[in-house]
Design a protein around this motif. Structure first.
Motif, PDB file in Angstrom:
ATOM      1  N   UNK A 187       0.866  -1.177   0.000  1.00  0.00           N
ATOM      2  CA  UNK A 187       0.000   0.000   0.000  1.00  0.00           C
ATOM      3  C   UNK A 187       0.905   1.230   0.000  1.00  0.00           C
ATOM      4  N   UNK A 188       0.544   2.231  -0.762  1.00  0.00           N
ATOM      5  CA  UNK A 188       1.339   3.453  -0.839  1.00  0.00           C
ATOM      6  C   UNK A 188       1.603   3.987   0.573  1.00  0.00           C
ATOM      7  N   UNK A 189       2.877   4.105   0.985  1.00  0.00           N
ATOM      8  CA  UNK A 189       3.173   4.587   2.340  1.00  0.00           C
ATOM      9  C   UNK A 189       2.636   5.984   2.618  1.00  0.00           C
ATOM     10  N   UNK A 190       2.557   6.828   1.595  1.00  0.00           N
ATOM     11  CA  UNK A 190       1.999   8.167   1.791  1.00  0.00           C
ATOM     12  C   UNK A 190       0.528   8.070   2.194  1.00  0.00           C
ATOM     13  N   UNK A 191      -0.185   7.099   1.625  1.00  0.00           N
ATOM     14  CA  UNK A 191      -1.589   6.882   1.987  1.00  0.00           C
ATOM     15  C   UNK A 191      -1.701   6.530   3.468  1.00  0.00           C
ATOM     16  N   UNK A 192      -0.776   5.691   3.967  1.00  0.00           N
ATOM     17  CA  UNK A 192      -0.804   5.283   5.369  1.00  0.00           C
ATOM     18  C   UNK A 192      -0.605   6.481   6.289  1.00  0.00           C
ATOM     19  N   UNK A 193       0.346   7.331   5.951  1.00  0.00           N
ATOM     20  CA  UNK A 193       0.591   8.518   6.767  1.00  0.00           C
ATOM     21  C   UNK A 193      -0.579   9.499   6.668  1.00  0.00           C
ATOM     22  N   UNK A 232      -6.592  10.890  -0.491  1.00  0.00           N
ATOM     23  CA  UNK A 232      -5.723   9.720  -0.556  1.00  0.00           C
ATOM     24  C   UNK A 232      -5.434   9.282  -1.992  1.00  0.00           C
ATOM     25  N   UNK A 233      -6.200   9.817  -2.940  1.00  0.00           N
ATOM     26  CA  UNK A 233      -5.994   9.448  -4.333  1.00  0.00           C
ATOM     27  C   UNK A 233      -6.772   8.213  -4.762  1.00  0.00           C
ATOM     28  N   UNK A 234      -7.879   7.912  -4.074  1.00  0.00           N
ATOM     29  CA  UNK A 234      -8.697   6.740  -4.398  1.00  0.00           C
ATOM     30  C   UNK A 234      -9.966   7.163  -5.127  1.00  0.00           C
ATOM     31  N   UNK A 249     -10.503   1.061  -0.067  1.00  0.00           N
ATOM     32  CA  UNK A 249      -9.500   1.777   0.718  1.00  0.00           C
ATOM     33  C   UNK A 249      -8.839   0.822   1.711  1.00  0.00           C
ATOM     34  N   UNK A 250      -7.639   1.152   2.212  1.00  0.00           N
ATOM     35  CA  UNK A 250      -6.911   0.247   3.103  1.00  0.00           C
ATOM     36  C   UNK A 250      -7.674  -0.072   4.387  1.00  0.00           C
TER      37      UNK A 250
END
Length: 213
Positions: free
Chosen positions: A56-62, A93-95, A101-102
């Motif tokens: 998963x995109x780490x930027x999304x997690x942050x 988040x760019x979704x 989503x995560x």
């Protein structure tokens, strides 16, 4: 004349998600002001180049954690639910509207088993630097986990001592939340006695950063 409410729930419309986010929305302002690409360099050593499944995109997690604290959601589970049902959060988040989503446990796992204390320290220092350059950082004091720290150039060592404590506290909260979910589904809780994750060793060439730039 009495008019009943419309129930056109199955109407299919073609619309861009960007047009649904108000121009003055807080998340749009943050997206314009912050270059989140800096996070990729910070977490790059923690990922393997040629092994394992795509992450998963780490930027999304942050960003998910940022949303949690910006809007005061009590748990990461609640945050994930809100993100799934919000056009604004999905856009940030760019979704797309139909993408999954995560799951909150994915975020928890990464903050517990992948991102090191050094990673959290670097992210916190980056945030402070960005805020300072924008002129919004008070030179008087900052608070980390209710601990008073003077915010000036001569107390960097104090900040470095406090940030890992903050990251451990948040990691503990995430683990408790994940284990509560696992027990509710009849699964064995994760062991929380693991050692902190170590950066993955990656092959580096001898090209200097200056030449690469």
């Amino acid at each position: 004349m009495l008019e009943r409410g419309k129930m056109d729930r199955d109407v299919v419309e073609i619309v861009g998600i960007d047009s649904l986010v108000p121009k003055d929305h807080l998340l749009r302002k943050i997206d314009q002001a912050v270059d989140f690409n800096c996070l990729y360099e910070m977490v790059d050593p923690l990922y393997c180049e040629d092994n394992g499944r795509p992450s998963v995109d780490p930027v999304v997690l942050f960003k998910m954690v940022l949303i949690q604290h910006l809007y005061g959601f009590p748990s990461l589970r609640r945050t994930a639910e809100k993100i799934s049902g919000s056009i604004y959060y999905r856009w940030f988040l760019g979704y797309t509207l139909q993408e999954e989503t995560p799951h909150f446990s994915t975020v928890s796992y990464n903050f517990r088993h992948r991102f090191t204390e050094e990673t959290v320290d670097r992210v916190f220092a980056w945030i402070l630097e960005e805020v300072a350059q924008a002129g919004y950082l008070s030179p008087k004091a900052v608070f980390v986990d209710s601990t008073h720290i003077k915010a000036n150039a001569n107390t960097k060592n104090q900040v470095k001592v406090q940030i890992p404590a903050a990251s451990k506290h948040y990691a503990k909260e995430l683990m408790e939340e994940v284990n509560a979910d696992r027990e509710a589904h009849g699964k064995k809780p994760f062991d929380d006695d693991d050692e902190p994750p170590a950066p993955t060793k990656k092959h580096r060439d001898n090209t200097s950063k200056k030449k690469l730039a």
